[in-house]
Design an enzyme around this catalytic site. Structure first.
Site, short mmCIF file in Angstrom:
data_model
loop_
_atom_site.label_atom_id
_atom_site.label_comp_id
_atom_site.label_asym_id
_atom_site.label_seq_id
_atom_site.Cartn_x
_atom_site.Cartn_y
_atom_site.Cartn_z
N ILE A 154 96.00 12.14 31.06
CA ILE A 154 95.34 10.90 31.44
C ILE A 154 96.29 10.00 32.22
O ILE A 154 95.91 9.42 33.24
CB ILE A 154 94.78 10.18 30.20
N ASP A 173 108.09 8.38 29.70
CA ASP A 173 107.67 9.44 28.77
C ASP A 173 108.94 10.00 28.14
O ASP A 173 109.91 10.26 28.85
CB ASP A 173 106.90 10.54 29.50
N ALA A 230 94.04 2.24 25.81
CA ALA A 230 92.90 3.16 25.65
C ALA A 230 93.39 4.45 25.00
O ALA A 230 92.81 5.51 25.20
CB ALA A 230 92.26 3.45 27.01
N ALA A 231 94.46 4.33 24.21
CA ALA A 231 95.07 5.52 23.60
C ALA A 231 94.65 5.65 22.14
O ALA A 231 93.67 6.32 21.82
CB ALA A 231 96.59 5.44 23.74
N ASP A 256 90.56 -0.87 23.92
CA ASP A 256 89.39 0.00 23.71
C ASP A 256 89.43 0.69 22.34
O ASP A 256 88.44 1.23 21.89
CB ASP A 256 89.32 1.06 24.81
N GLU A 261 87.97 0.64 12.88
CA GLU A 261 86.78 0.55 13.72
C GLU A 261 85.53 0.71 12.87
O GLU A 261 85.55 1.42 11.86
CB GLU A 261 86.82 1.63 14.82
N HIS A 284 85.62 1.52 21.92
CA HIS A 284 86.10 2.91 21.96
C HIS A 284 85.21 3.77 22.89
O HIS A 284 84.68 4.82 22.50
CB HIS A 284 86.13 3.52 20.56
N ILE A 285 85.08 3.31 24.13
CA ILE A 285 84.18 3.97 25.08
C ILE A 285 84.93 4.60 26.25
O ILE A 285 84.32 4.92 27.26
CB ILE A 285 83.15 2.97 25.63
N GLY A 286 86.25 4.81 26.10
CA GLY A 286 87.01 5.38 27.20
C GLY A 286 86.41 6.67 27.75
O GLY A 286 86.34 6.88 28.95
N GLY A 287 85.93 7.53 26.86
CA GLY A 287 85.32 8.78 27.29
C GLY A 287 83.81 8.78 27.22
O GLY A 287 83.19 9.84 27.33
#
Length: 400
Positions: A154, A173, A230-231, A256, A261, A284-287
């Site tokens: 991602i 990283d 968004a992780a 996100d 939740e 939580h709608i990233g995907g």
């Protein structure tokens, strides 16, 4: 017997279509998550199950399902499954780690642009009747530095999209990663936080990343900078972020994912972050796009079907990985066993005792278990199957 697959939680129709394409016709769809005895009853005669994030397959449930042969998580995460128990029971678990990559990346770029332009605040004020045309604190994305924390599938996609709108890209990283486009590696997380105009997080969950962005590290960021997560919900210290935003020490944020939740749409979302104007909160709608869900449905269903019809375990998250092999003979035996010396010698001796020739064979091990696929040139008798299944090291044995 027919192969039966049960799909929970409104998994996309592409999953059932893919299973049908592989000649798996007995598919039961349950629109919600079940638990306890209801879940066990629904899966009592299932060969495979498809779930999303709300169905919990813990050790006590799995041990009540002796027929279950495979689990498909139609999402990225697999925390809802006891992976170790599934492995010791000979059950591979499959997921879709990359199918929603584009959807998440697009959301991150959209949120970055909206926050840089201070759109959430302008929108909230307009809804209250305020006409705020001020350009103060609103910036173009062009030439701004986007810092990506976690340069995986991602993260790299986010970097490519960011460059397409004129942003400069750097990343941190802990593993050495080859940069794509004009992205530049930064030697430390702290250095990235100090430089970036926007920071986006793409790291795994777990103890090593819990509160990775804490009060001290938020203090390193520019007052005008924005933060996007968004992780995983545990990566950001929510209380520290709340203080930074309300005290004007951060330009804005988009979150996100959250430490806790709601379990359903009927449960109220609780967070100290509610009510902050320069903050985008998404559930939580990233995907959560039609394209991503269709891709996930096809990918995981394909993996389940390949295993059920041919024994393929490639990309299984908890199991020895055996790549797809065309069936070259009359019979194919799938054997899961304890990883002990002499097991394969005993299996092959059983074939020889019944006068069967092995045409092809693959073996892989992972920790305490081994997994072998064997093609032989004749039908397999019930007597031989009983012998293979009752061997001292055998966990489960199937004929496909």
């Amino acid at each position: 017997m027919k192969t039966k697959v049960v799909l929970f939680e409104k998994i996309h129709a592409s999953a059932a279509a893919t299973l049908h394409d592989h000649d798996i016709s007995e598919i039961v769809q349950v629109p919600k998550a079940l638990s306890g005895h209801e879940l066990i009853h629904a899966l009592q005669d299932a060969d495979a199950v498809g779930i999303r994030s709300n169905t919990q397959l813990n050790a006590s449930v799995l041990k009540e399902l002796p027929r279950l042969r495979a689990i498909g998580c139609f999402c990225i995460g697999t925390n809802q499954v006891d992976l170790a128990t599934a492995m010791t029971l000979g059950i591979p678990v499959f997921n879709a780690p990359y199918s929603n990559t584009r959807s998440v990346a697009e959301l991150v770029i959209a949120q970055t642009i909206l926050l840089l332009r201070r759109i959430p605040e302008k929108n909230a004020r307009a809804h209250r009747g305020l006409w705020d045309k001020s350009a103060q604190g609103a910036f173009e994305a062009r030439n701004k530095l986007l810092g990506i924390v976690g340069y995986g599938n991602i993260g790299t996609q986010v970097g490519i999209l960011a460059e397409s709108v004129g942003m400069r890209v750097c990343y941190y990283d802990p593993e050495s990663k080859l940069p794509l486009g004009n992205a530049k590696a930064i030697p430390s997380l702290e250095a990235l936080l100090e430089q970036a105009d926007a920071v986006t997080l793409h790291v795994p969950g777990g103890s090593t990343t819990e509160n990775l962005i804490n009060r001290e590290r938020l203090g390193l960021m520019k007052p005008s900078a924005i933060l996007i997560n968004a992780a995983r919900g545990t990566v950001v210290d929510i209380d520290a972020l709340n203080d930074a935003l309300r005290q004007g020490r951060l330009g804005g944020a988009a979150i996100d994912v959250f430490p806790v939740e709601p379990k359903s749409e009927k449960e109220e979302f609780q967070s100290p972050l509610r009510g902050i104007e320069n903050l985008i909160l998404t559930p939580h709608i990233g995907g959560s796009t039609e394209e991503a869900q269709a891709n996930i449905g096809r990918e995981v269903a394909h993996k389940l079907a390949r295993f059920l019809t041919a024994g393929t375990t490639r990309t299984a998250v908890n199991f020895p990985e055996v790549p797809h092999m065309e069936k070259l003979a009359i019979s194919r035996i799938l054997n899961v066993h304890r990883n002990e010396p002499g097991v394969m010698a005993g299996i092959n001796a059983s074939f020889a005792a019944y006068g069967l020739n092995i045409v092809a064979q693959q073996l892989q091990t992972r920790g305490p278990i081994g997994y072998a696929i064997t093609d032989v040139d004749a039908p397999i008798s019930e007597e031989l199957m009983a012998r293979l299944c009752s061997a001292p090291a055998s966990i489960r044995c199937h004929l496909v």
